[in-house]
Design an enzyme around this catalytic site. Sequence first.
Site, PDB file in Angstrom:
ATOM      1  N   TYR A   2       0.815  -1.208   0.000  1.00 22.69           N
ATOM      2  CA  TYR A   2       0.000   0.000   0.000  1.00 22.69           C
ATOM      3  C   TYR A   2       0.853   1.264   0.000  1.00 22.69           C
ATOM      4  CZ  TYR A   2      -4.501  -2.306   0.861  1.00 22.69           C
ATOM      5  OH  TYR A   2      -5.644  -3.050   0.749  1.00 22.69           O
ATOM      6  N   ASP A   6     -11.619  -9.999   4.256  1.00 18.07           N
ATOM      7  CA  ASP A   6     -12.891 -10.075   3.520  1.00 18.07           C
ATOM      8  C   ASP A   6     -13.359 -11.531   3.443  1.00 18.07           C
ATOM      9  OD1 ASP A   6     -12.814  -7.326   2.953  1.00 18.07           O
ATOM     10  OD2 ASP A   6     -13.574  -7.629   0.911  1.00 18.07           O
ATOM     11  N   ASP A  47      -5.856  -7.529   4.083  1.00 21.06           N
ATOM     12  CA  ASP A  47      -7.011  -6.949   3.394  1.00 21.06           C
ATOM     13  C   ASP A  47      -7.834  -8.063   2.762  1.00 21.06           C
ATOM     14  OD1 ASP A  47      -8.660  -4.963   2.175  1.00 21.06           O
ATOM     15  OD2 ASP A  47      -7.586  -5.313   0.289  1.00 21.06           O
TER      16      ASP A  47
HETATM   17  C1  IPM Z   1     -10.252  -2.110   3.896  1.00 19.49           C
HETATM   18  C2  IPM Z   1     -10.548  -1.500   2.555  1.00 19.49           C
HETATM   19  C3  IPM Z   1      -9.463  -0.489   2.222  1.00 19.49           C
HETATM   20  C4  IPM Z   1      -8.147  -1.221   2.172  1.00 19.49           C
HETATM   21  C5  IPM Z   1      -9.695   0.330   0.937  1.00 19.49           C
HETATM   22  C6  IPM Z   1     -11.034   1.007   0.926  1.00 19.49           C
HETATM   23  C7  IPM Z   1      -8.590   1.317   0.703  1.00 19.49           C
HETATM   24  O1  IPM Z   1     -10.653  -2.494   1.586  1.00 19.49           O
HETATM   25  O2  IPM Z   1     -10.156  -1.342   4.887  1.00 19.49           O
HETATM   26  O3  IPM Z   1     -10.133  -3.322   3.986  1.00 19.49           O
HETATM   27  O4  IPM Z   1      -7.791  -1.787   1.123  1.00 19.49           O
HETATM   28  O5  IPM Z   1      -7.441  -1.222   3.174  1.00 19.49           O
HETATM   29 MG    MG Z   2     -10.580  -4.455   2.374  1.00 17.72          MG
END
Ligand code: IPM
Ligand code: MG
Length: 359
Positions: free
Chosen positions: A141, A251, A247
């Site tokens: 990132y 999810d 990340d």
């Molecule tokens: C998260 C989101 C963020 C990330 C995005 C919106 C930048 O997906 O907080 O998981 O990738 O960190």
């Molecule tokens: Mg995310």
Amino acid sequence: MSKKIVLLPGDGIGVEVVREAEKIISFISEQYGVEITTETHLVGGASLDAHDIPVKDEVIEACKKADAVLLGAVGGPKWDDYPPEKRPEKALLRLRKELGLYNNLRPVMVFSSLKDASPLRPEVVDGVDLLVVRELTGGLYFGQPKGISEENGEEVGVDTMRYTVSEIERITIAAFEAAQKRRKKVTSVDKANILASSQLWRKTVNRIAKEYPDVELEHMLVDNCAMQLLRNPGQFDVILTENMFGDILSDEAAMLTGSIGMLPSASLGDGTGMYEPVHGSAPDIAGKDIANPLATLASVALMFRYSLNHEKAATAIESAISKVLNAGFNCKDMSRHARQVLSTSEMGDKILATMKASS
Ligand code: IPM
Ligand code: MG
């Protein structure tokens, strides 16, 4: 002593879910006699529309001075074609970086009453209670060099996965300390068979682990972890991992609960902590009063626990959430598994009423 909370509703359903959080915050303030002031600012697309910048310096400053920050969500199709520096997500990355929020905690709990809501079989997810500890200010990132440039007449896109030992050390310590308060197991997730940054990660984690003999450590490659989360999620207690892997895996882990609308997060560092639901701005359902506010309300609980040192308030919110879920209420994202489907604002009111009834 008065506490200051900065509210950053952001875009899409962020605005709707933060509105419900405000109800809970003001109830807690009255109920427990905590003096709380809130202050709301624009971030993401909302800030781009108003000020042509994802987040203003003065908003960052306000956050630094606050006791805690609650963020809804940022982004939406309207801003998708904006240049990289003017994307709504930049607001989030700047906040994380400038507040030094390297430690992102994402607890995933499958409520017994909702074990049928997962796309996995109930016996696979029943009792899942894990914590993703995601490094939040390093890796792909933020690593330099980064960008799109031209080489030999064609465009090249570059991102850099970079970690220093001290960055790995501090997140490892956070994970082991979290594990000591839980079931005392850390699974460190990397790609050490390929990536240099992962090899340094593994070496550093091994060294720090020696200081925590009461905590069991295992290493797992990220591709295997993605598989194990589906095969046997109950094996995990604390998952420690770098930014991008965290990340993606968070999810995936969220879906064990049946909906990403249930997952809260805390981002901690040396200064002000920031709290946000793991879900995004969900433009497709924004403005319809159907978004699930529970991830945000659970984030408010984490805020009272970690930044406002009010465990009682945190527990009160969390137990109201369990009660309401166990009583068969839920939002549209979980409608197949709810005896009664509530709108966003009805869910906020239901949690509030439940807290009032048990106070
Ligand atoms: C998260 C989101 C963020 C990330 C995005 C919106 C930048 O997906 O907080 O998981 O990738 O960190
Ligand atoms: Mg995310």
